[in-house]
Design a protein around this motif. Structure first.
Motif, PDB file in Angstrom:
ATOM      1  N   MET A 136       0.835  -1.212   0.000  1.00 49.42           N
ATOM      2  CA  MET A 136       0.000   0.000   0.000  1.00 49.42           C
ATOM      3  C   MET A 136       0.863   1.253   0.000  1.00 49.42           C
ATOM      4  N   VAL A 139       3.466   0.772  -3.650  1.00 49.58           N
ATOM      5  CA  VAL A 139       2.835   0.716  -4.971  1.00 49.58           C
ATOM      6  C   VAL A 139       1.727   1.757  -5.093  1.00 49.58           C
ATOM      7  N   PHE A 140       0.890   1.865  -4.060  1.00 57.75           N
ATOM      8  CA  PHE A 140      -0.257   2.760  -4.173  1.00 57.75           C
ATOM      9  C   PHE A 140       0.033   4.146  -3.613  1.00 57.75           C
ATOM     10  N   GLU A 141       1.249   4.329  -3.103  1.00 57.57           N
ATOM     11  CA  GLU A 141       1.689   5.630  -2.594  1.00 57.57           C
ATOM     12  C   GLU A 141       0.745   6.218  -1.552  1.00 57.57           C
ATOM     13  N   ILE A 142       0.167   5.353  -0.728  1.00 57.72           N
ATOM     14  CA  ILE A 142      -0.635   5.835   0.392  1.00 57.72           C
ATOM     15  C   ILE A 142       0.340   6.181   1.507  1.00 57.72           C
TER      16      ILE A 142
ATOM     17  N   LEU B 319      -7.494   3.304  -1.637  1.00 49.84           N
ATOM     18  CA  LEU B 319      -6.879   2.765  -2.846  1.00 49.84           C
ATOM     19  C   LEU B 319      -7.430   3.474  -4.075  1.00 49.84           C
ATOM     20  N   SER B 322      -5.823   6.715  -4.556  1.00 50.89           N
ATOM     21  CA  SER B 322      -4.368   6.755  -4.669  1.00 50.89           C
ATOM     22  C   SER B 322      -3.958   7.158  -6.084  1.00 50.89           C
ATOM     23  N   PRO B 323      -2.824   7.840  -6.211  1.00 48.82           N
ATOM     24  CA  PRO B 323      -2.386   8.365  -7.509  1.00 48.82           C
ATOM     25  C   PRO B 323      -2.303   7.277  -8.578  1.00 48.82           C
ATOM     26  N   VAL B 324      -1.835   6.080  -8.184  1.00 45.96           N
ATOM     27  CA  VAL B 324      -1.636   5.011  -9.164  1.00 45.96           C
ATOM     28  C   VAL B 324      -2.971   4.610  -9.793  1.00 45.96           C
ATOM     29  N   VAL B 325      -3.977   4.360  -8.945  1.00 54.22           N
ATOM     30  CA  VAL B 325      -5.278   3.920  -9.438  1.00 54.22           C
ATOM     31  C   VAL B 325      -5.933   5.033 -10.255  1.00 54.22           C
TER      32      VAL B 325
END
Lengths: 344, 345
Positions: A136, A139-142, B319, B322-325
């Motif tokens: 998280m 990869v998702f930059e949380i 999620l 989030s920037p990626v999604v």
């Protein structure tokens, strides 16, 4: 409190000829990086001296052994937390992961799983949650704060599902582990939990100071961008620190299960704050890049010693523990701040 | 198509979807869920309940939004709530006439003064000494509950005082007083930050403190102010909470509310990295969290699974934001147009 602060500062400034040899022979001054840890050491020594002077039976093997044994799970947690904080992150999930690991082992024992399956499972559930957090965060930059917060809710939620009520652990292996004590008659004993905690400290120390991975952890905390430009495996390391912290939390949960011999979903509420406080008192900067595992261990011992002194005092109410820990935190962060300002 | 695309790109899209889904699911399960009835001259019903229950978290989240906008965080709000309840109720309980409005007002002023001092202390650590916010506020978070217990002597102080009870349980013009109080402060903060330069100044400090200081913004004063405001809002939330149960429970008052508040702020689209903040977003975030808690009972999810359900919703919303999604969703949308042309067979 005020006198403590002054002593700590004074002790920090005084050059220590004994330690200089390992740092560098040219300048007879102590490496600044060691100052916060040294401060913690001085506080610990002061507390021992004050305790020893005030109460009989304080400086005995039994009290010291209990200090280590009763705080073994917190030592393991603080060690894992040190890795995360060194990279500039934070892990709020550890308390809930401890509870999850404890509940899972109790539930598995209840359903007849053997110890050689349950014990690894209790540790690996922490690893898994750590990995989820790592993914998280990376990869998702949380932000670590939010990712570990979500993981905290997740782990705590799983606890309520697994063990709505307290489950006693009657497994012979766990019972044996919790009852085994090696040591001398004068009270200086060590339990398997204490040994595991010490082993974790040694492994963490070697990993941080003598491996490439350890250096990368420090490098990321110093400057993530520089670390990336240097070609260091930032992604892998960032995920891995959360895996380490999760695994330590899983192990901490197992130690707690051995300690409490039951699984309860409300175990370890607020334990993450104790771990963070121990790391900070141990001299690790929350901005990352500077700090030592051994400092965190000293931090845990300081917290444990506060508790011990308050128990010995008898008349002091339990809430003084919180106030004293808060005051110590304050002194240490201000001290650290002053050190940084002077370094610039 | 473009309208829809713009809509889904809005930072509040996913939180609002979550809110609507929760409300719809609850209504499908219990058809009277969204019904509002008038009983004894008050409005009753689940929506009113959501609003009333949201008020405490909203107050805390309001201050938190401003603090987070300056790139900070305030972990001490729960402890501040405990202290506010402890100070106020101890004073009311020890006064000869706990039912008098003057007693209650005086006690609340004392509570506010104590919390003001805590806010000043937090602000001093962060703005003047430059200590990291998370650790600076950790000090009060740890010590605060101890101080609250010191004030109440480790007891749960209970009082009977009609005026104080009104704060949380009273109604005015058919609406819960607690919600009106929270609404008033929300409107006040929204007005001050959006109709004066203060909002922009706070954002500029959050985006780059050094640059804004060089540009003549008093970064230090602004940071200090937001921590004081955050403590004051937490104090009022503490009044509402202690008035709700008419007791000062130092151990449990506002426990974990800092986490709920931070979560609400983040769900509302304000980044923990500071800068742009959205008060409407925070309101939506708070409503999502409260509705979540309320709809869980309506939906018949076992009480044991509440925390798990909450965690899953939070993870999904985070999620999706989030920037990626976001990037992937946008990329897919861009590809979506040529696809039917290229693959006709």
């Amino acid at each position: 409190m005020a006198t403590d602060e002054i002593t700590v500062k004074a002790a920090g400034k005084r050059p220590e000829p004994r330690l200089t040899g390992s740092v560098g022979r040219r300048r007879p001054t102590l490496d600044r990086r060691y100052l916060p840890v040294l401060g913690t050491l001085v506080v610990l020594a002061l507390m021992l001296i004050i305790g020893g002077a005030r109460y009989e039976n304080f400086l005995t093997g039994r009290v010291m052994a209990n200090l280590l044994i009763n705080n073994s799970f917190l030592i393991v947690l603080a060690v894992g937390m040190t890795f995360v904080i060194l990279t500039g992150g934070i892990d709020l999930s550890v308390g809930a992961v401890v509870a999850l690991s404890t509940c899972l082992s109790a539930w598995m024992f209840l359903h007849g799983w053997p110890a050689y399956v349950t014990i690894p499972a209790a540790v690996l559930v922490g690893t898994l949650i750590g990995w989820v957090i790592g993914v998280m965060v990376h990869v998702f930059e949380i932000q670590p704060f939010i990712a570990t917060l979500a993981a905290m809710f997740l782990a705590r939620g799983l606890c309520y599902v697994i063990a709505p009520e307290s489950i006693p652990i009657t497994d012979p292996t766990i019972v044996k582990l919790s009852e085994t004590r090696w040591g001398t008659d004068n009270g200086l004993v060590i339990t398997p939990s204490g040994l595991i905690a010490l082993a974790v400290v040694v492994i963490a120390f070697v990993t941080l100071h003598y491996t490439r991975f350890g250096r990368t952890v420090y490098a990321i905390g110093g400057s993530e961008q520089s670390a990336r430009l240097m070609g260091l495996p930032v992604a892998r390391t960032k995920v891995l620190v959360y895996v380490i912290s999760g695994t330590c939390a899983g192990l901490g949960g197992l130690l707690f299960a051995i300690f409490a011999r039951s699984g309860y979903s409300l175990t370890g509420v607020g334990m993450e704050l104790d771990a963070i406080a121990a790391v900070v008192i141990g001299g690790t900067l929350l901005t990352g890049g500077s700090g030592f595992v051994l400092g965190s261990v000293l931090g845990v011992l300081v917290l444990g010693l506060i508790q011990t002194i308050i128990t010995f005092e008898g008349t002091l109410s339990s809430w003084w523990t919180k106030i004293v820990i808060g005051a110590l935190l304050l002194i240490f962060v201000i001290l650290q701040r002053l050190l940084i300002v002077r370094r610039r | 198509m473009t309208g829809l695309a713009q809509l889904t790109r809005h930072r509040l899209f996913w939180p609002i979807v979550a809110l609507v889904v929760l409300l719809l699911a609850s209504t499908l399960k219990s058809h009277t869920f969204l019904e509002i009835t008038v009983r004894d001259g008050h409005l009753y019903g689940a929506p009113i309940d959501i609003v009333r229950r949201s008020s405490i978290t909203l107050l805390v989240a309001l201050g938190m939004t401003l603090v987070i906008a300056t790139r900070g965080i305030d972990l001490s709000v729960g402890a501040v709530m405990a202290i506010a309840g402890a100070v106020t109720l101890t004073q009311i309980a020890s006064s000869p006439d706990p039912g008098a409005i003057s007693t209650v007002a005086l006690a609340m002023l004392t509570g506010l003064a104590v919390c003001l001092a805590i806010g000043v202390f937090n602000g001093f650590l962060v703005a003047v000494l430059g200590i990291q916010p998370i650790i600076a506020t950790l000090v009060i978070m740890t010590a605060g509950r101890g101080i609250a217990m010191l004030i109440t002597g480790g007891q749960i102080t209970t009082v009977t005082s009609a005026p104080y009870k009104t704060l949380a349980s009273g109604y005015w013009l058919g609406l819960p007083v607690a919600a009106l109080i929270a609404g008033f402060f929300f409107a006040a903060v929204a007005f001050v930050t959006r109709r004066t330069a203060l909002g922009v100044l706070i954002e500029s400090v959050g985006i780059n403190p050094t640059a804004s200081r060089l540009a003549g913004v008093r970064a230090r004063t602004i940071i200090w102010t937001v921590y004081v405001l955050c403590a004051l809002f937490a104090c009022i939330a503490g009044f509402l909470q202690s008035s709700n149960i008419m007791a000062a429970d130092s151990n449990n008052a506002g426990l974990f509310i800092e986490l709920d508040a931070i979560l609400a702020v983040v769900i509302g689209g304000t980044s923990l990295a500071g800068g742009k903040f959205s008060l409407t977003g925070t309101l939506v975030g708070v409503l999502v969290l409260t509705t979540l808690t309320l709809s869980i009972t309506v939906l018949g999810i076992p009480v044991n699974a509440v925390s798990l359900f909450k965690a899953l919703v939070v993870i999904v919303v985070c999620l999706l934001q989030s920037p990626v999604v976001q990037h992937k969703l946008r990329a897919r949308r861009r590809q979506a147009a040529p696809v039917p042309v290229e693959v006709p067979a």
